[in-house]
Scaffold this active site. Structure first.
Site, mmCIF file in Angstrom:
data_model
loop_
_atom_site.group_PDB
_atom_site.id
_atom_site.type_symbol
_atom_site.label_atom_id
_atom_site.label_comp_id
_atom_site.label_asym_id
_atom_site.label_seq_id
_atom_site.Cartn_x
_atom_site.Cartn_y
_atom_site.Cartn_z
ATOM 1 N N SER A 1 -3.923 -3.470 19.686
ATOM 2 C CA SER A 1 -4.034 -2.546 18.551
ATOM 3 C C SER A 1 -3.813 -1.075 18.872
ATOM 4 O O SER A 1 -3.735 -0.260 17.960
ATOM 5 C CB SER A 1 -5.409 -2.692 17.899
ATOM 6 O OG SER A 1 -5.442 -3.841 17.096
ATOM 7 N N SER B 1 -3.735 -2.614 14.979
ATOM 8 C CA SER B 1 -4.515 -2.135 13.859
ATOM 9 C C SER B 1 -4.670 -0.609 13.804
ATOM 10 O O SER B 1 -5.034 -0.077 12.757
ATOM 11 C CB SER B 1 -5.908 -2.760 13.909
ATOM 12 O OG SER B 1 -6.639 -2.269 15.021
ATOM 13 N N LYS C 1 -9.889 7.147 14.630
ATOM 14 C CA LYS C 1 -9.776 5.861 13.933
ATOM 15 C C LYS C 1 -11.072 5.596 13.189
ATOM 16 O O LYS C 1 -12.163 5.783 13.760
ATOM 17 C CB LYS C 1 -9.497 4.758 14.961
ATOM 18 C CG LYS C 1 -9.186 3.390 14.344
ATOM 19 C CD LYS C 1 -8.883 2.356 15.430
ATOM 20 C CE LYS C 1 -8.447 1.026 14.837
ATOM 21 N NZ LYS C 1 -8.122 0.013 15.866
#
Lengths: 492, 95
Positions: free
Chosen positions: A182, A158, A78
């Site tokens: 997330s 997210s 990420k």
């Protein structure tokens, strides 16, 4: 040779051990898949050359008998984790060109165990969002589509790029971060497994901060076992994170005994929210039946302050964000927009550098912390948070784990939530309470919606009892036998 | 509590985010919508409840007061949009 991207991490580990293929071959197959997945926009930065170099080094280590826990396994990272010498954006314009001179602890741990980085995964800007529609680098697309419908859907957020990369077989696993859901919500939306460990289990050092009392890195992969393998590599005490907990990291994979006889599984009545769809409630009931069939005892529990978790979160997280994001001032990082004086330069840089959702949260947070309002908002929210944590503590006197749906719906289309931020915030209704309490949780794919989209069930555990979460998660996964995969339409 | 245009302007200034005059009104409406929803926290009895400040029962660790890091100013400033000789450069602050 069969398609090397279709294996789990555990299978790839065995294949590498047996010499069936090399880390170079495994990485090359994933680089091809990553390149073909461009329409999904799952990556902000691809690092194929570095991946090949890392895989070559991995093969050399294995030949010398020095294989780590994730030796030769290609992963997406990420783009909230700082990676030395590789652009790190947090999906924000304000971090234009930011190239860290250091490596986050979690990614260092992964490289120490032999993992290979394929690239940096897209996300909501500063991890603020539940649909990956707030990235400066554009929307991430879910590999899944509704049956007989070719419209694009959101991957959740997210950690939407991480989820999309894993679900599209471009990466074997990915790192995510979970502040209010997330990791778990995008895992549910894309039919993969996402695990948020207990707050303090994984170091936050070198992870771009959103809300420091909530942020927690965790693994995303295509099986419960794979997340267990990854978490063991990611976790551990780190003196550089003041809230890192100095506890030994158990062998999480060994915790998956396949036996949950006699365990008590709590079903919280407050999670039966008004307007819950039939498919979510029947999936939940199915999960309860699977637990019973496996010999667990089902216990009805009450978590009375559940409905206050979301409003408390939307004070605490923005308040902490307003403090954390003060560092983006046009002086130390990336973007600078010149102004008539220093203050004007700050304000112009931040106006241009932050997107709408980030600005909205920074304003809410600044207001909640401003003179005269601190007690009414931030302090009140932290007290409500204490009551929510107490609810869980009481429940865990009687149960070993808690079973709930992960999200109130399957993946939705772009723009479908309209422009009402509150409608979007409700996506996290089942994940936020455990975030506030700091508890470990996992989302396991458990079934398909009537439109053929994946739906996840969530298991929550006691603090630092990830082992029970993995143990029950493994049994749930086996019972659900979720084998559906998206058609690979993006390959054109 | 309800935010008016002037309060939004003040908060935006505190947050150092430039907001155009024409955007203040819609932003106030948007923020009031969220704050109105948050008002429900008032229903929770929090008398004698200590605010939660830490997830795990832990106290902050002590360490020896000694230098353990540093000596790489060039690395620290490398990502600044304007820097010279290990210093960040900013517009003139003092006349």
């Amino acid at each position: 040779m069969s398609d090397l991207t279709r294996m789990t991490i555990a299978e790839a580990r065995d294949g590498l051990d047996a010499g069936d293929f090399s880390a170079r071959e495994l990485t090359a197959a994933h680089i091809t898949a990553m390149t073909a997945s461009k329409p999904l926009n799952a990556f902000i930065t691809e690092t194929p050359d570095q991946a090949v170099d890392a895989a070559t080094a991995s093969d050399a280590r294995r030949a010398k008998g020095e294989a780590g826990k994730l030796e030769g396994i290609p992963l997406a990272i990420k783009d909230l984790f700082c990676t030395k010498g590789v652009l790190t954006t947090a999906a924000s314009h304000i971090l234009d060109g930011f190239t860290p001179h250091y490596e986050s602890t979690v990614t260092s741990n992964l490289w120490d165990e032999g993992a290979v980085m394929l690239g940096k995964a897209n996300l909501d800007e500063f991890a603020m969002g539940s649909s990956n529609e707030t990235s400066y680098y554009g929307n991430v697309v879910n590999p899944w589509r509704r049956e007989g419908d070719n419209r694009d859907l959101v991957p959740g957020g997210s950690s939407g790029g991480s989820a999309s990369a894993v679900a599209s077989f471009s990466a074997m696993g990915a790192t995510g971060t979970d502040t209010g859901g997330s990791i778990r919500q995008p895992a549910s939306f894309t039919g993969i497994v996402g695990m948020k460990p207990t707050y303090g289990r994984c170091s936050r050092w070198g992870v771009v901060a959103f809300a420091s009392s909530l942020d927690q890195p965790g693994p995303m992969a295509r099986s419960v076992r794979d997340t267990a393998i990854m978490l063991e590599a990611m976790a551990g005490f780190d003196a550089k994170d003041s809230t890192s907990v100095n506890m030994p990291v158990p062998n999480f994979e060994d915790a998956m005994t396949g036996d949950i006889k006699g365990l008590k599984i709590g079903i919280p009545k407050e999670y039966r929210i008004d307007g819950m769809s039939d498919e979510i409630s029947s999936l939940w009931q199915q999960g309860i039946d699977w637990m019973k069939d496996a010999g667990a005892e089902i216990v009805d529990i009450s978590l009375p302050h559940t409905k206050y978790a979301l409003p408390a979160y939307y004070i605490i997280a923005p308040a902490e964000a307003s403090s954390n994001l003060a560092r983006y001032d046009g002086v130390r990082y990336g973007l600078r927009v010149e102004g008539k004086d220093l203050n004007d330069m700050y304000a112009s840089t931040r106006a241009e550098g932050f997107g709408a959702e980030v600005k909205r949260r920074l304003l809410i947070g600044t207001y909640a912390l401003s003179a005269g309002y601190y007690d009414a908002y931030y302090l009140k929210a932290q007290k409500v948070r204490a009551r929510i944590a107490e609810d869980f503590k009481q429940a865990y006197l009687n149960v070993d784990a808690i079973l709930t749906p992960t999200a109130p719906s399957a993946a939705f289309g772009f723009g479908e939530k309209g422009d009402d931020p509150l409608a979007m915030y409700l996506n996290d209704v089942f994940t936020v309470p455990a975030s506030l309490a700091g508890l470990p949780g996992i989302s396991v794919p458990a079934g398909l919606s009537k439109d053929g989209l994946p739906l996840g069930l969530q298991l929550l555990g006691r603090p630092f009892d990830e082992e029970t979460v993995f143990r029950v998660g493994g049994v749930l996964e086996e019972a659900a036998a979720f084998t559906a995969t998206p058609t690979d339409w993006w390959r054109g | 509590m309800s935010l008016d245009k002037a309060t939004v302007a003040k908060v935006a200034n505190l947050a150092r985010i430039k907001v155009e005059e024409k955007d203040l009104e819609p932003m106030a409406a948007e923020l009031n919508n969220i704050l109105g929803w948050i008002e429900q926290l008032g229903e929770v009895n929090t008398d004698d409840v200590e605010p939660m400040t830490s997830v795990a029962q832990m106290s902050l660790r002590w360490r020896a007061d000694e230098v353990t890091d540093g000596g790489y100013a060039e690395d620290v400033v490398a990502n600044g949009p304007n820097h010279e000789d290990g210093y960040f450069a900013v517009p003139k602050v003092i006349e």
